[in-house]
Every structure is written in C-alpha cells, then in structure tokens.
Design an enzyme around this catalytic site. Structure first.
Site, short mmCIF file in Angstrom:
data_model
loop_
_atom_site.label_atom_id
_atom_site.label_comp_id
_atom_site.label_asym_id
_atom_site.label_seq_id
_atom_site.Cartn_x
_atom_site.Cartn_y
_atom_site.Cartn_z
N ASP A 16 -6.22 -6.86 -2.12
CA ASP A 16 -6.67 -6.65 -0.74
C ASP A 16 -8.12 -6.20 -0.70
OD1 ASP A 16 -6.48 -6.47 2.01
OD2 ASP A 16 -4.67 -5.25 2.00
N MET A 17 -8.71 -6.23 0.49
CA MET A 17 -10.10 -5.82 0.69
C MET A 17 -10.23 -5.58 2.19
SD MET A 17 -13.34 -6.42 1.55
CE MET A 17 -14.97 -6.23 0.92
N ASP A 61 -2.82 -10.73 9.19
CA ASP A 61 -1.90 -9.61 9.44
C ASP A 61 -1.06 -9.87 10.68
OD1 ASP A 61 -2.49 -8.11 7.28
OD2 ASP A 61 -3.61 -6.55 8.33
N ASP A 89 0.82 -1.20 0.00
CA ASP A 89 0.00 0.00 0.00
C ASP A 89 0.87 1.27 0.00
OD1 ASP A 89 -2.13 1.66 0.26
OD2 ASP A 89 -2.85 0.82 2.15
C1 GLA Z 1 -4.17 -4.90 4.97
C2 GLA Z 1 -3.27 -6.07 4.63
C3 GLA Z 1 -1.85 -5.72 4.98
C4 GLA Z 1 -1.41 -4.50 4.23
C5 GLA Z 1 -2.37 -3.35 4.52
C6 GLA Z 1 -2.09 -2.16 3.63
O1 GLA Z 1 -4.25 -4.72 6.32
O2 GLA Z 1 -3.68 -7.22 5.26
O3 GLA Z 1 -0.99 -6.80 4.68
O4 GLA Z 1 -1.39 -4.78 2.86
O5 GLA Z 1 -3.72 -3.73 4.32
O6 GLA Z 1 -2.95 -1.12 3.87
#
Ligand code: GLA
Length: 735
Positions: free
Chosen positions: A477-478, A547, A366
């Site tokens: 991602d979402m 995460d 990101d």
């Molecule tokens: C989510 C994903 C992370 C990262 C962040 C970026 O939380 O799970 O691994 O990519 O978004 O904003």
C-alpha cells in the site's frame, strides 16, 4: 523494421500499421507517416511548407521549403523556431537554452532493449521484436539525445523512450525530458482520458480536441487517483468496434505530463513523459538520463481493439514472474470486516467462515504491527503486535494453513508515522524540510526513497517481514500524495531530481523484493487505485482497483479501468451494505455480479451473513473458480457503458472462442421497458453455442447480430450472468 533510400528513411512496421521516419538533408529527424500498414516507403511525401510563414524559414536558403514551425518532427531543437511543446528543455553550462540537435547515427537491434533502472514492456522468444536507436547531437554542449523505438509487430505496439547523454566536458542542466514526441498531420480528434478522485478512480471522459495545448498530468508524486498516465486519440467516429484509436500509456508511477497541442496549421503534437514542473537534472560529463517508456497502441478496430491489445500486452509482456499466467486465488481481506480492531481469535473465526465458503487466501490488512490501533501511528516499526496476535505472524499463518487458507499480509513500506522508532533514529530519512512544518497526509510522512540507505533499509526490513511467516501474498500500500520534494541526501543543485529519484528508488526496492520472493503474489495499492499504473504492474501483477467497493460505483470504475488494464490485474471485492464508502444498499447478487468481473475477493465480515447469504456466496465462489481462467485471461468486450443509461454489459471470451461469459447489469429498474436484447461480441460466427442457464442454443453470428434476450429483471440492482459454451466442447476444459 526496414531502411530505405540509403538509410535516409526508416519504416517501422507492425501487424496493422507503419511508422516512417526520414533523415532529411542528413540533419533533421522528420516524421513521415504513422497509419495503416504500407508495403514500402511512402513516395508521396512532400514537405508541407507554409508559404506565408514569416517567422521561421531556415537560415540556409537551400532549405527553401523547410520550416521549423510547421514541419512534422521526431525531435526538434528548442529555441530554433519550433514553438510547439518540446521534447526537451535544458541549459548548458554557458547559460544557453538553445540546442541544435542534428542527426548523428542510427542502428537497428533485435529484441526490445531494457530501459536502465525503469520498468518496461519486454519481448519474449519468438516475438519478431526490434529496437531502433537514433542518435542526435548538439555540438556546442556535447549533449546527445538517443531516441528509442521498440516494436513488437504481433502486438501492434510501439515503445518509445529517450536517453540524454552528456558527451561534452561541462555539465548540462536538463529541465524537461519527455519520453517521446509525435506529430500528426491532422487535427480532427476526440481525446479520451481517465479522470477521477479517491474512491472514484479512472472515470472515462471523451472530449473534442480544441485548439491550443491540452494537458493531463499528476503532480502528486504518484500517478494518482486523479488522472491516469494514459491518453486516447480517437477519430470522432470511433466507437467500441470500429474506427481508429491510438492509446498512449506511460510506464511510470510518479509525476507525469501528457500534452496535446492542436496547432494553428491543422496538425497535432503529442508529447508525454515525466512532468517538468519542479524537475531538473544535472547531467555531468559522461552521465546519462533515461526517460520512462511510453507504450503506443494503434487500433483500427475501435476502442475495443485498443483495449484488447493493451490487455494482452500488459498481461503477457509487462507483468512478469510465476504468477503472471497463473489463476488468481479467491481471497478475503479483513479490512472492512474489522478495520484496526481485531484479535487472533477474531481472525480465525473469520478464517473458519472463509474456508467454509471456499475462499483460498486470507489477507491480514492494516493494524497487525505494534502501536497501530488507528492510522496516526506505527508505520515504520514493522514488528508484529503480540497483544493482538498472540503467537505472532508465523503461528497465524500455520493456523490459516490448517484451514486450507494461504496467508497474505498488508504493508506500507514507503511511509513513516511521527513518533516511531524509525523516525527518531533517522529524522533525516523523511522527505521535506524538518525545520519547517512537514506536510502530512493521512497523518504520515514519506520516506526519502531517493536515499540509497533508505532503499536498503526497506529491502532488509521487508526481507525479514516476508520471511517471518508462510506468506503467499503481499498487499503493498501507499496512502498519501507527495509534494514536498526535498531530500537531505542530495545537494541543493540536485533537489530538482528528487521526485524522479524517488520513483527510481521505489522501483529498485520493488524489483529486489519481488525477485527475492518469487513465490509471493504481490498486489499494488495506493489508497485504493491511486498508483494503478504500468510501472507498478511490471513488478506486481495485480492491483487494488479502488477503496470504493459499492457495486454501482464499481461499474464505472471498472469500466474506465478496463480501457487499459486487464481483468487479471483488477482487484474486485464484494463488501457489505450499506456500503462503507457511499452508504448505498444493493442486492448481494448485484454486488457479487460486479465483483466477479475481475479478481474476485471478499471484503466483509462473513460472520454477519445469514445462512442463505453464505450459501449464495459459496455457490458463486464455486462458479467463479470454474470460470476464472476465462475471466482473468480471456478477451474482454465492452457491450454497453454504464454511462449510457441504467443498463450496462460486458463480455469475456476465451482466446479460442469456445467459452464466453456475458455480464449484464441494471441499476434502476423501469416499469415499462421490454426485456433487453443484447448483441454479443467476440464470438466465432460459425460456432454453435449453448447458453448453460437457459439451455438455448444458437450460432455465434445469430447471437452477435440478432442478439440474446435477457430475462425480465425483478427490480433495482439486478444482474444476469450467462455462460456460453461451444456445443462441441465442454465448459470444464481449460483455456
Ligand atoms: C488503504 C487501502 C485499504 C486498506 C487501508 C488500510 O486505504 O486502500 O484497502 O488497506 O489503506 O489502512
């Protein structure tokens, strides 16, 4: 699949089980049997009528013994005396919620049929797969229900889904459309579910099944961190290696519902499918609605047997594309190293370090696009930020290639941030009621993927983004849940369709983009593992598990995830300490050991590592590359759950059983325990194996029954990885 008794009984046979259906009195679809394989149709079947049953005898007295309340069905009619959880609910144009579905016809076809618009398990040439379609009709409304049963005998797998087809002259409102219904003539079960939260996904929990209805669901618009669309029905004595385990997995990424009803009569009904809360679907004459596919795996070799069948099936008959069978690259992701704060130079320094330790893929997470210095802005305007990335994505990808690193890119297509150009240009493309206060999640809004223009916009936008540089990998991602199901595109009477149409729209976009970019390796993500499900895996062969990258938390998360999902799908990255999610410090060795039991990667600032840490990392990466085919595509055996004390362990064995890896972990050390002895699993009892670290040699049966001694650990957070090689073969041979 065989028909018996002039077609009034059908037997679906897999390798180790049979499933039998009877068309009773040429009208009713009765469930006869689901259990260990039978050689023919069960002659012993009797209608187990309940003589004291005062409520639901059949109006026609020739059906003397027949009771809607207690019979085991494949499909029943709502409102006709079966008070258990139904497969279907609806309302005809005359206002009636009573439907009388009776058998109409059936056919058996070769192969596994596609479920239109939805992902599913498929068969390959050489599989002896077939699909049974049974049609039942309701005369009054003209509504037909097609029940599908797909079987791939080699995988002991039954696939079930339905189609509702309006063959009448007036619309029908469908208010519940489950994928299947299964009645079981017993009620002594444990229920296994995978429950969790953000950063604690898929914790395995096993409970006794109690009387009444137990339900497991998500109403978050995604399959969710909180509950996996999976249910295990286990005999109370079932363990890892023995006993009966039925696993049901829904191939779906949106709101779902599993219901298990333990009736008052010693039977159980299971049903699962799209959640019915807030759901309705207006079916005009001539229209059809297909439900998601449910995968049923029946094992008589315990939970481990169920797991290995799921793994093999998902790996080879659900995942698709050129990466399906290809070894997965070792990657570095810059998220925890830099978050939003980076320049091209920072990335290249990280890339230099990555190259030095043997990493193969650099994932830019990101923050690479304009106006994205935190998570409150930017989503939707997918232009590279030239202030951060002078030279843009294409130059960066070239610079990475010079360092022998492929480039990966993070995207979050389904979202839009307030204040972006996309939001200004298309305020009506957002889900919800803009005239009211829109519900925010991570300060972002959700695009209306039920709208075909939005779907097309995403296909066009990301075709441009993915073509703008040499991109080899995409992290899709979402990052929020969805509850505000209102689409400006659909009329008021169709608003109950939005949640499912969102998922259908998502699948269309994913299918189109993954087919347009077959060389890109796609990895799914939703705030970690919030949409880690079979629907997404049908398009993207791997997923970011959580995460939470802490080694201890990961032992539990990966253990729960492994119940269903193969290690080739499971992203597992080593990160720095103190851990960013839970603040815990564990040894590098331990963290590496945990993340090597999956798709390995790094999620840390390599520039901060000491020289000796870099050496340790580089050594482990070399080791991983040598063993990754076994890790990613071997058969997994759980030896000890992290929930059963401070020690846990698992094994991975190559399909030909020549190579095997043992992973053993201890979280907190104990001063007075003898060094552990581990009973290995999955080896060939007659093969002689040499353990590479110690040089010890033993027969498979000895390693499994007598066990393998683990060297005394030194302290907290220790790990031992042992590699076993069949003496006659060499470790470097390929799977
Ligand atoms: C989510 C994903 C992370 C990262 C962040 C970026 O939380 O799970 O691994 O990519 O978004 O904003």
């Amino acid at each position: 699949m065989k028909e018996h008794l002039q077609g009034s009984c059908i037997s679906i046979d897999a390798k180790s089980w049979s499933y039998q259906i009877e068309i009773l009195h040429e009208r009713y679809l009765v469930h006869r049997y689901f259990g260990k394989k039978l050689s023919g149709i069960s002659e012993l079947h009797q209608e187990r009528s309940f003589k004291k049953n005062y409520g639901t005898i059949h109006p026609d007295r020739t059906f003397n013994e027949f009771s809607f309340e207690t019979e085991l069905f494949e499909l029943t009619s709502p409102g006709k005396g079966d008070y258990r959880v139904p497969l279907f609910n609806g309302r005809s144009s005359k206002g009636s919620s009573v439907f009388s579905f009776v058998y109409d016809s059936h056919e058996i076809m070769e192969g596994i049929l596609d479920v239109p618009g939805l992902p599913g398990v498929y068969a390959e040439e050489g599989d002896s797969a077939s699909t049974l379609k049974i049609t039942c009709r309701d005369e009054d409304s003209g509504l037909n229900v097609h029940l599908y049963y797909g079987v791939i005998p080699e995988f002991d797998t039954l696939l079930r889904w339905c189609c509702f087809e309006n063959r009448g002259t007036d619309p029908v409102s469908i208010e519940r459309a489950m994928s299947f219904l299964l009645d079981i003539p017993e009620d002594n079960f444990d229920v296994l579910t995978l429950h969790g939260a953000y950063a604690r996904e898929r914790t395995a929990q096993r409970n006794r099944l109690n009387g009444g209805i137990s339900s497991f669901s998500s109403l978050r618009g995604i399959s969710s961190h909180h509950m996996q669309p999976f249910l295990g029905m286990l005999s109370p004595e079932t363990g890892e290696n023995s006993g009966s385990a039925l696993g049901v997995l829904l191939v779906y990424s949106g709101n779902f519902l599993f219901e298990v009803e333990k009736t008052a009569y010693g039977t159980v009904r299971i049903t699962s499918g799209m959640h019915d809360q807030g759901f309705s679907w207006l079916l005009e004459p001539g229209e059809s609605l297909f439900t998601p596919q449910a995968v049923l795996i029946q094992s008589y070799e315990g939970l481990g047997g169920m797991t290995r069948t799921f793994h093999r099936l998902i790996r080879t008959r659900l995942c698709r594309g050129e990466h399906r069978d290809a070894q997965r690259p070792v990657l570095i992701n810059n998220w925890e190293a830099t978050y939003f704060d980076f320049t091209r130079n920072d990335l290249l320094k990280l890339a230099d370090e990555a190259h030095n330790v043997g990493i193969e893929l650099f994932v830019l997470d990101d923050g690479w696009f304009t106006n994205r210095s935190d998570d409150t802005t930017g989503l939707g305007d997918w232009q590279e930020d030239r202030k951060k990335l002078s030279g843009g994505l294409q130059e960066l990808s070239q610079d990475l290639l010079k360092r022998k690193l492929k480039m990966g890119l993070w995207v979050e297509p389904e979202m839009v941030s307030p204040g972006t150009r996309l939001m200004q240009d298309h305020p009506d493309w957002v889900l919800g009621y803009p005239e009211k206060e829109l519900t925010m999640g991570r300060t972002q809004l959700v695009l209306d993927l039920a709208h075909p223009d939005v779907q097309q916009h995403l296909i066009d936008t990301f075709t441009r983004v993915f073509s703008s540089a040499d991109i080899s990998y995409v992290k899709w991602d979402m990052n929020r849940c969805i509850g505000e199901w209102r689409s400006a595109y659909l009329p008021p009477e169709r608003q109950g369709e939005v949640s499912h149409r969102y998922v259908l729209g998502l699948y269309r976009v994913m299918k189109e983009l993954t087919e347009r970019f077959p060389h890109i390796l796609f990895e799914g993500c939703a705030g970690g593992g919030g949409r880690y499900d079979a629907g997404i895996l049908a398009f993207m062969p791997q997923y970011w598990t959580s995460d939470n990258t802490d080694g201890v938390s990961r032992l539990f998360i990966q253990h729960g995830t492994s119940m269903i999902y193969p290690l080739s799908t499971m992203g597992a990255h080593v990160s720095e300490v103190p851990n960013h999610q839970v603040g815990r410090s564990t040894s590098l060795d331990f963290r590496l050991g945990v993340s090597m039991a999956g798709n390995f990667g790094c999620e840390l600032d390599l520039r901060k590592l000491t020289q000796s840490e870099k050496q340790a990392l580089s050594k482990r990466i070399t080791w991983y590359k040598r063993w990754r085919l076994v890790i990613q595509f071997g058969d997994m055996y759980r030896l000890k759950s992290p929930a059963d004390g401070e020690d846990s362990s698992l094994m991975i064995v190559s399909p030909d059983k020549h190579l095997a890896l043992l992973f053993w972990y201890r979280r907190l050390h104990d001063a007075s325990l003898l060094p552990p002895v581990i009973h290995l699993s999955g080896l060939d009892p007659s093969f002689r194996y040499r353990e590479e670290r110690t040089g010890a040699s033993a027969l498979g049966d000895e390693l499994m029954h007598r066990g393998f001694p683990i060297e005394e650990p030194e302290g907290d957070f220790s790990v031992r990885i042992h590699q076993f090689v069949r003496e006659e073969s060499s470790a470097s041979r390929q799977l």
